[in-house]
Design a protein around this motif. Structure first.
Motif, PDB file in Angstrom:
ATOM      1  N   THR A 426       0.834  -1.212   0.000  1.00 35.92           N
ATOM      2  CA  THR A 426       0.000   0.000   0.000  1.00 35.92           C
ATOM      3  C   THR A 426       0.859   1.247   0.000  1.00 35.92           C
ATOM      4  N   ALA A 427       1.922   1.237   0.819  1.00 35.95           N
ATOM      5  CA  ALA A 427       2.817   2.404   0.863  1.00 35.95           C
ATOM      6  C   ALA A 427       3.528   2.604  -0.479  1.00 35.95           C
ATOM      7  N   ALA A 428       3.924   1.479  -1.108  1.00 34.99           N
ATOM      8  CA  ALA A 428       4.605   1.590  -2.401  1.00 34.99           C
ATOM      9  C   ALA A 428       3.672   2.133  -3.475  1.00 34.99           C
ATOM     10  N   VAL A 429       2.407   1.654  -3.454  1.00 40.50           N
ATOM     11  CA  VAL A 429       1.431   2.163  -4.414  1.00 40.50           C
ATOM     12  C   VAL A 429       1.208   3.663  -4.231  1.00 40.50           C
ATOM     13  N   HIS A 430       1.185   4.089  -2.961  1.00 45.17           N
ATOM     14  CA  HIS A 430       1.000   5.515  -2.685  1.00 45.17           C
ATOM     15  C   HIS A 430       2.170   6.329  -3.218  1.00 45.17           C
ATOM     16  N   PHE A 431       3.386   5.835  -3.061  1.00 44.58           N
ATOM     17  CA  PHE A 431       4.583   6.548  -3.543  1.00 44.58           C
ATOM     18  C   PHE A 431       4.609   6.615  -5.072  1.00 44.58           C
ATOM     19  N   ILE A 432       4.316   5.427  -5.709  1.00 47.30           N
ATOM     20  CA  ILE A 432       4.357   5.396  -7.169  1.00 47.30           C
ATOM     21  C   ILE A 432       3.273   6.286  -7.758  1.00 47.30           C
ATOM     22  N   SER A 433       2.108   6.270  -7.181  1.00 49.47           N
ATOM     23  CA  SER A 433       1.029   7.114  -7.703  1.00 49.47           C
ATOM     24  C   SER A 433       1.362   8.587  -7.557  1.00 49.47           C
ATOM     25  N   SER A 434       2.016   8.930  -6.441  1.00 58.40           N
ATOM     26  CA  SER A 434       2.400  10.335  -6.262  1.00 58.40           C
ATOM     27  C   SER A 434       3.401  10.767  -7.323  1.00 58.40           C
ATOM     28  N   ARG A 435       4.418   9.912  -7.560  1.00 57.02           N
ATOM     29  CA  ARG A 435       5.405  10.263  -8.580  1.00 57.02           C
ATOM     30  C   ARG A 435       4.772  10.326  -9.972  1.00 57.02           C
ATOM     31  N   TYR A 436       3.888   9.383 -10.241  1.00 55.64           N
ATOM     32  CA  TYR A 436       3.245   9.382 -11.550  1.00 55.64           C
ATOM     33  C   TYR A 436       2.378  10.625 -11.750  1.00 55.64           C
ATOM     34  N   VAL A 437       1.639  10.969 -10.701  1.00 59.28           N
ATOM     35  CA  VAL A 437       0.768  12.136 -10.813  1.00 59.28           C
ATOM     36  C   VAL A 437       1.585  13.408 -10.988  1.00 59.28           C
ATOM     37  N   LYS A 438       2.708  13.524 -10.259  1.00 60.94           N
ATOM     38  CA  LYS A 438       3.563  14.708 -10.406  1.00 60.94           C
ATOM     39  C   LYS A 438       4.143  14.795 -11.828  1.00 60.94           C
ATOM     40  N   SER A 439       4.592  13.643 -12.341  1.00 66.42           N
ATOM     41  CA  SER A 439       5.124  13.639 -13.710  1.00 66.42           C
ATOM     42  C   SER A 439       4.046  13.993 -14.725  1.00 66.42           C
ATOM     43  N   ASP A 440       2.853  13.470 -14.495  1.00 68.86           N
ATOM     44  CA  ASP A 440       1.767  13.784 -15.409  1.00 68.86           C
ATOM     45  C   ASP A 440       1.397  15.260 -15.340  1.00 68.86           C
ATOM     46  N   ILE A 441       1.384  15.826 -14.133  1.00 68.44           N
ATOM     47  CA  ILE A 441       1.090  17.257 -13.987  1.00 68.44           C
ATOM     48  C   ILE A 441       2.145  18.080 -14.709  1.00 68.44           C
ATOM     49  N   ARG A 442       3.425  17.693 -14.507  1.00 70.68           N
ATOM     50  CA  ARG A 442       4.512  18.443 -15.144  1.00 70.68           C
ATOM     51  C   ARG A 442       4.389  18.410 -16.667  1.00 70.68           C
ATOM     52  N   LYS A 443       4.085  17.256 -17.229  1.00 68.67           N
ATOM     53  CA  LYS A 443       3.968  17.131 -18.675  1.00 68.67           C
ATOM     54  C   LYS A 443       2.774  17.912 -19.215  1.00 68.67           C
ATOM     55  N   ARG A 444       1.646  17.786 -18.496  1.00 65.06           N
ATOM     56  CA  ARG A 444       0.459  18.484 -18.970  1.00 65.06           C
ATOM     57  C   ARG A 444       0.648  20.002 -18.934  1.00 65.06           C
ATOM     58  N   VAL A 445       1.204  20.525 -17.843  1.00 55.14           N
ATOM     59  CA  VAL A 445       1.396  21.976 -17.719  1.00 55.14           C
ATOM     60  C   VAL A 445       2.418  22.471 -18.739  1.00 55.14           C
ATOM     61  N   LYS A 446       3.496  21.696 -18.934  1.00 62.64           N
ATOM     62  CA  LYS A 446       4.508  22.098 -19.911  1.00 62.64           C
ATOM     63  C   LYS A 446       3.907  22.125 -21.324  1.00 62.64           C
ATOM     64  N   ASP A 447       3.093  21.136 -21.647  1.00 62.94           N
ATOM     65  CA  ASP A 447       2.456  21.138 -22.965  1.00 62.94           C
ATOM     66  C   ASP A 447       1.532  22.334 -23.146  1.00 62.94           C
ATOM     67  N   GLU A 448       0.861  22.706 -22.073  1.00 66.31           N
ATOM     68  CA  GLU A 448      -0.015  23.871 -22.162  1.00 66.31           C
ATOM     69  C   GLU A 448       0.768  25.138 -22.460  1.00 66.31           C
ATOM     70  N   TRP A 449       1.897  25.366 -21.767  1.00 66.13           N
ATOM     71  CA  TRP A 449       2.708  26.568 -22.017  1.00 66.13           C
ATOM     72  C   TRP A 449       3.353  26.518 -23.402  1.00 66.13           C
ATOM     73  N   TYR A 450       3.771  25.324 -23.836  1.00 68.00           N
ATOM     74  CA  TYR A 450       4.304  25.203 -25.198  1.00 68.00           C
ATOM     75  C   TYR A 450       3.256  25.613 -26.227  1.00 68.00           C
ATOM     76  N   MET A 451       2.036  25.121 -26.021  1.00 67.44           N
ATOM     77  CA  MET A 451       0.967  25.448 -26.958  1.00 67.44           C
ATOM     78  C   MET A 451       0.637  26.935 -26.927  1.00 67.44           C
ATOM     79  N   MET A 452       0.661  27.514 -25.744  1.00 69.33           N
ATOM     80  CA  MET A 452       0.381  28.943 -25.636  1.00 69.33           C
ATOM     81  C   MET A 452       1.471  29.763 -26.337  1.00 69.33           C
ATOM     82  N   ALA A 453       2.741  29.333 -26.244  1.00 65.80           N
ATOM     83  CA  ALA A 453       3.824  30.029 -26.945  1.00 65.80           C
ATOM     84  C   ALA A 453       3.622  29.957 -28.457  1.00 65.80           C
ATOM     85  N   LYS A 454       3.167  28.808 -28.966  1.00 63.52           N
ATOM     86  CA  LYS A 454       2.894  28.694 -30.397  1.00 63.52           C
ATOM     87  C   LYS A 454       1.760  29.624 -30.819  1.00 63.52           C
ATOM     88  N   VAL A 455       0.727  29.691 -29.988  1.00 56.97           N
ATOM     89  CA  VAL A 455      -0.391  30.577 -30.309  1.00 56.97           C
ATOM     90  C   VAL A 455       0.074  32.033 -30.341  1.00 56.97           C
TER      91      VAL A 455
END
Length: 495
Positions: A426-455
């Motif tokens: 359970t603790a390992a799942v909590h750690f992996i999910s946290s890292r995955y969610v942070k990576s996903d947030i980072r990618k999504r936000v970065k893609d948004e700023w990239y797209m805004m720069a193109k616009v």
């Protein structure tokens, strides 16, 4: 008996000398007849109140140079002065039908007519050719001259400009009560004698006479003014200056076409700015006079080009700042996501930004992170029982249990795990999910700023293109010459 040929030779020689003396004597006698009591310092009149009329004509041979820096015009001209001298008349029959006598200008009276707007300091004639004296007293003097006159330059429409350069001829000492100039209507241009200029085309050259006052004197003097309307042949400047400047200005639009990942946007804009600055220095140093009356058209466009390239550098820095925003510390507002990534992106042909249906990527990722955190934290292991607290429906669905409680033995039997193993997992799942969610947030936000720069790049590209095109036409079409040329060329194409 042989006769000596010496007397015959002597006789022939004496006869030739006598005949030559007879011819020379005719002109010499006429010269002595006219100038024995002639005074070149007095006007050739009987009545002191009589006015001498000098008919003056001007023929243009070549426009040597029109210097915009010094505001001077250098030209080769052929002025002709004609007047009547009462003391220089004779009967041709008395002098073996001699009707024209050629004498130096220093021997007879001549009007002291000079070019008043002369700037080379030499008011005398370049070549003191002989004067032609006719038997009826008409005196004609045609000294060819190379003159350098002042010409105030109007550089507002440079290099598509038209200049007006006057030549002002006036008598220095004789006022209008003593001498009057009778001028022609226009300057003569003999096609056989005139040499066209490679830079200037003579549109017109009217002449007129007017009364003017000399400096320091209240007396009126008659002046002959010939005004040359010169139109610049602009092919040289269009090819070597205007075209490169326009190309460099439109090259600045490439700053918004380059991807931000290349890191070449700022160097490109800086190189264009340096090139435009160098062209401005060349034009100002070599072709434009130091004047504050008007800013030349080409300098206006160069300054506009420098401003636009400088603004493109500032805009590029702003776009790069948006492109390289840190994803975790700079979240995009909802209004920016809706306006730039949904509306503008679709209007500009960049596609519809789809990461999630729940709003911005950062917001959706944060919601997923909270859901997993609640699901994992709801799992409680007590007395070999694995139970779910409120909010544990997400994890219950993953385990496929329809009830809210199960024993540890069931888990061990199914997965071969003990309660302690489940707790560690359970603790390992909590750690992996946290890292995955942070990576996903980072990618999504970065893609948004990239797209805004193109616009933003696309918006700035369209905006700068519209401004550069409209202002370029507005600046260059200030010149009447360029407008007329474009209009006539367009009419010719239609016809």
């Amino acid at each position: 008996m042989i006769t000596s040929p010496l007397p015959i030779i002597i006789a022939i020689g004496l006869a030739s000398v006598v005949s030559a003396n007879i011819r020379e004597t005719s002109e010499e006698r006429l010269y002595k007849y006219l100038f024995s009591s002639y005074s070149k310092f007095a006007r050739p009149i009987f009545d002191p109140l009589e006015v001498i009329n000098v008919s003056m004509t001007l023929e243009m041979l070549q426009i040597v140079m029109l210097d915009a820096k010094e505001e001077t015009m250098k030209a080769s001209i052929w002025p002709t002065r004609t007047w009547f001298d009462r003391y220089l008349t004779w009967n041709p029959a008395d002098f073996e039908n001699i009707t024209i006598l050629r004498v130096p200008p220093s021997r007879a009276w001549n009007p002291d007519i000079v070019l008043m707007n002369n700037v080379d300091g030499n008011f005398e004639q370049t070549y003191g050719c002989n004067m032609l004296i006719h038997s009826d007293g008409t005196v004609k003097w045609m000294p060819p001259s190379i003159v350098k006159s002042s010409c105030r330059m109007n550089v507002q429409y440079f290099p598509y400009d038209t200049q007006r350069c006057p030549l002002k001829f006036v008598s220095v000492t004789y006022d209008e009560s003593q001498l009057q100039i009778k001028c022609q209507d226009h300057v003569f241009f003999d096609p056989k004698a005139y040499s066209p200029s490679a830079e200037w085309h003579v549109v017109s050259a009217p002449c007129h006479c007017q009364q003017s006052a000399m400096p320091g004197s209240s007396q009126k003097y008659t002046a002959m003014i010939c005004e040359f309307e010169l139109r610049r042949l602009s092919l040289y400047y269009t090819t070597n200056f205007v075209t490169p400047i326009v190309i460099l200005t439109f090259l600045s639009l490439l700053c918004f076409c380059l991807p931000s990942e290349t890191n070449e946007k700022i160097p490109l804009c800086t190189s264009i700015l340096l090139s435009v600055t160098m062209l401005l220095l060349i034009v100002v140093k070599n072709f434009v006079p130091t004047t504050s009356f008007a800013v030349p058209l080409i300098c206006q466009y160069l300054l506009f080009s420098m401003i636009m390239v400088s603004m493109s550098i500032i805009s590029t820095v702003f776009v790069l700042n948006v492109h390289h925003r840190p994803p975790l510390s700079s979240l995009m507002p909802d209004w920016a996501h809706a306006f730039f990534l949904q509306t503008l992106a679709r209007w500009l042909g960049l596609g519809y930004f789809r990461h999630t249906d729940q709003g911005s990527g950062s917001k959706a990722a944060a919601a997923l992170h909270d859901s997993l955190k609640r699901a994992v934290s709801s799992l409680v292991i007590t007395n070999n029982l694995i139970s779910y607290e409120s909010g544990g429906e997400e994890l219950q669905g993953l385990l496929g249990q329809s009830h809210c409680e199960t024993t540890a033995s069931t888990v061990i039997g199914r997965f071969g795990l003990s309660a302690e193993d489940v707790r560690c997992g359970t603790a390992a799942v909590h750690f992996i999910s946290s890292r995955y969610v942070k990576s996903d947030i980072r990618k999504r936000v970065k893609d948004e700023w990239y797209m805004m720069a193109k616009v933003l790049d696309r918006v700035l590209l369209l905006l700068y293109s519209l401004v550069i095109l409209s202002v370029s036409l507005l600046i260059f079409f200030q010149s009447p010459n360029l407008r007329n040329d474009v209009f006539h060329h367009f009419v010719n194409l239609l016809s």
